[in-house]
Design a protein around this motif. Structure first.
Motif, short mmCIF file in Angstrom:
data_model
loop_
_atom_site.label_atom_id
_atom_site.label_comp_id
_atom_site.label_asym_id
_atom_site.label_seq_id
_atom_site.Cartn_x
_atom_site.Cartn_y
_atom_site.Cartn_z
N TYR A 181 -9.82 4.71 1.09
CA TYR A 181 -9.66 4.70 -0.37
C TYR A 181 -8.92 3.50 -0.94
N GLY A 182 -8.40 2.64 -0.08
CA GLY A 182 -7.75 1.42 -0.59
C GLY A 182 -6.26 1.64 -0.85
N ILE A 183 -5.52 0.54 -0.86
CA ILE A 183 -4.06 0.63 -1.04
C ILE A 183 -3.73 0.74 -2.53
N GLY A 215 4.80 10.91 5.02
CA GLY A 215 4.80 9.48 5.32
C GLY A 215 6.23 8.95 5.23
N ILE A 216 6.67 8.26 6.28
CA ILE A 216 8.04 7.73 6.24
C ILE A 216 8.03 6.35 5.61
N GLY A 217 6.92 5.67 5.76
CA GLY A 217 6.83 4.32 5.19
C GLY A 217 7.33 3.26 6.17
N LEU A 218 7.20 3.56 7.46
CA LEU A 218 7.64 2.58 8.46
C LEU A 218 6.47 1.84 9.09
N GLY A 219 5.28 2.44 9.01
CA GLY A 219 4.12 1.89 9.72
C GLY A 219 3.90 0.41 9.50
N1 LIG Z 1 -5.56 1.13 5.29
C1 LIG Z 1 -4.96 1.69 4.21
N2 LIG Z 1 -5.72 2.23 3.22
C2 LIG Z 1 -5.13 2.79 2.14
N3 LIG Z 1 -3.80 2.88 1.94
C3 LIG Z 1 -3.00 2.36 2.89
C4 LIG Z 1 -3.52 1.74 4.07
N4 LIG Z 1 -2.49 1.31 4.81
C5 LIG Z 1 -1.38 1.65 4.14
N5 LIG Z 1 -1.67 2.30 3.00
C6 LIG Z 1 -0.72 2.80 1.96
O1 LIG Z 1 0.51 2.18 2.23
C7 LIG Z 1 1.56 3.13 2.41
C8 LIG Z 1 2.55 2.62 3.42
O2 LIG Z 1 1.99 2.62 4.73
P1 LIG Z 1 2.96 2.71 5.97
O3 LIG Z 1 2.15 2.78 7.19
O4 LIG Z 1 3.96 1.62 5.88
O5 LIG Z 1 3.76 4.06 5.73
P2 LIG Z 1 3.19 5.55 5.78
O6 LIG Z 1 1.84 5.55 6.42
O7 LIG Z 1 3.28 6.11 4.42
O8 LIG Z 1 4.24 6.27 6.71
P3 LIG Z 1 4.41 6.10 8.31
O9 LIG Z 1 3.42 5.07 8.76
O10 LIG Z 1 5.82 5.67 8.50
O11 LIG Z 1 4.13 7.43 8.85
C9 LIG Z 1 0.84 4.42 2.79
O12 LIG Z 1 1.60 5.56 2.39
C10 LIG Z 1 -0.48 4.31 2.02
O13 LIG Z 1 -0.34 4.77 0.71
#
Ligand SMILES: Nc1ncnc2c1ncn2[C@@H]1O[C@H](COP(=O)(O)OP(=O)(O)OP(=O)(O)O)[C@@H](O)[C@H]1O
Ligand SMILES: [Mg+2]
Length: 367
Positions: A304-306, A326-330
């Motif tokens: 669905y896009g960022i 979601g913790i926001g660490l990924g």
């Molecule tokens: N490929 C993607 N497509 C759509 N949205 C994305 C994508 N990658 C990241 N995001 C958005 O960016 C946010 C931050 O991503 P990030 O991986 O940093 O943290 P998270 O997924 O919310 O939590 P965590 O990875 O720590 O469990 C996500 O919550 C999502 O809204």
């Protein structure tokens, strides 16, 4: 910059500005030199002419400092102490070669006494604004650090508690492997063993990140091999989600890299893509190619896009949007890993269409 050109001096009328220039003491500081310590007497204000200083505050026990902010040229610090006459509330250290102009409190007060009222008011009005900015930054930093510590402790407990059952699973899969010499069983047993190892590696990566540890155990890595292996490890998972995982790589792309960390980065991107595809039929494509001095990995999905709301600070820790849990660490971890390898990362994303991440790693020199 010259002292006369500094923003602070320019608040004054020419006559007072000249007086300040006369009493100011210009001093050079090297990297890590301390300008003043928390608790020191406040007797002067400092104008930054060149370089940069870091303001930090003691936090918790021992000699831990939290960096609150950096102050660069044409800015100033130390003014609060000379207004309230309290000891310094933070420590200031040069974060590079830095030139400062030091103006003693007594001199400044004498000059202010001869300065027009509206000018004095203007100078004083800067202070609450500055204080507000610094306090906000400090609170954010503290909150950030606390969250990181908490995550570190949590992951540590998980690693500790899971290590023995994980070892148990790995041992069992080794025994099964010996009992069943047929090829298919051998492959499944290997997969079980590797997946367990991956879980431990992942937890350890998160732990390392929370502790600010970006040590690399680098070796020559062939990206094609790494990506094919990555696909194999995730195949069972993606198949169960109706998502097609496609890997397309040029042969012979070699980088100097910490394989575990690269896998970790890809895993985080994959997790996000799968979440963005959200049970729909989707496609995730990973390509790798040579691009100038880089090996470029292009990671795209048709999710669905960022969301616009987080596009500008996606790579910051604790930025998460529209996800439960979601913790926001990924992506913060992905960026830290790419940075540690001397690479770069950016993305393009269109709502409703999908997202593409570009990861650049320096091509390994082959001797
Ligand atoms: N490929 C993607 N497509 C759509 N949205 C994305 C994508 N990658 C990241 N995001 C958005 O960016 C946010 C931050 O991503 P990030 O991986 O940093 O943290 P998270 O997924 O919310 O939590 P965590 O990875 O720590 O469990 C996500 O919550 C999502 O809204
Ligand atoms: Mg994520």
């Amino acid at each position: 910059m010259k002292l006369e050109e500094h923003e602070f001096i320019r608040y004054f009328e020419p006559e007072q500005a000249a007086q300040i220039s006369q009493v100011a003491i210009i001093k050079k500081f090297n990297l890590q030199d301390i300008v003043f310590e928390e608790g020191d007497d406040s007797d002067a204000i400092f104008l930054v002419l060149e370089g940069q200083v870091k303001v930090s505050k003691k936090s918790g026990e021992g000699n831990n400092y939290v960096v609150i902010t950096s102050i660069g040229s044409n800015s100033f610090f130390g003014e609060l102490g000379i207004i309230n006459k309290q000891p310094r509330s933070a420590r200031v250290v040069a974060s590079q070669g830095t030139t400062l102009a030091k103006i003693y409190y007594n001199h400044l007060i004498d000059i202010l006494a001869e300065t027009k009222g509206d000018v004095v008011l203007k100078i004083l009005s800067i202070v609450p604004q500055w204080l507000h900015n610094v306090t906000t930054k400090y609170v954010n930093q503290l909150a950030y650090q606390e969250k990181m510590t908490l995550i570190g402790e949590m992951v540590n407990t998980i690693i500790h508690d899971f290590r023995s059952p994980f070892t148990g699973i790995q041992l069992s899969s080794s025994i099964l492997k010996e009992l069943h010499p047929d090829q298919e069983s051998q492959e499944w047993c290997d997969l079980i063993y590797m997946q367990v190892q991956r879980m431990l590696n992942m937890a350890e990566e998160v732990l390392a990140f929370s502790q600010g540890d970006t040590k690399l155990y680098s070796q020559k890595v062939e990206i094609g091999k790494l990506l094919k292996n990555f696909k194999k490890l995730n195949q069972v998972y993606t198949d169960s989600t109706f998502v097609e995982l496609i890997v397309n790589v040029e042969e012979g792309l070699i980088i100097n890299a910490d394989e575990n960390k690269i896998n970790r980065a890809l895993q985080n991107l994959l997790a996000n893509s799968l979440e963005a595809i959200n049970q729909n039929k989707g496609k995730i494509e990973i390509k790798a190619q040579r691009k100038d001095r880089w090996v470029e990995i292009i990671f795209s999905d048709n999710g669905y896009g960022i969301p616009e709301e987080i596009k500008n600070n996606l790579f910051e820790a604790f930025v998460s949007y529209g996800k439960q849990g979601g913790i926001g660490l990924g992506t913060a971890i992905v960026k830290a890993i790419v940075d540690a390898h001397g690479g770069e990362i950016f993305f393009e994303s269109t709502l409703g269409k999908g997202t593409t991440f570009y990861l650049h790693f320096p091509v390994a020199k082959i001797y």
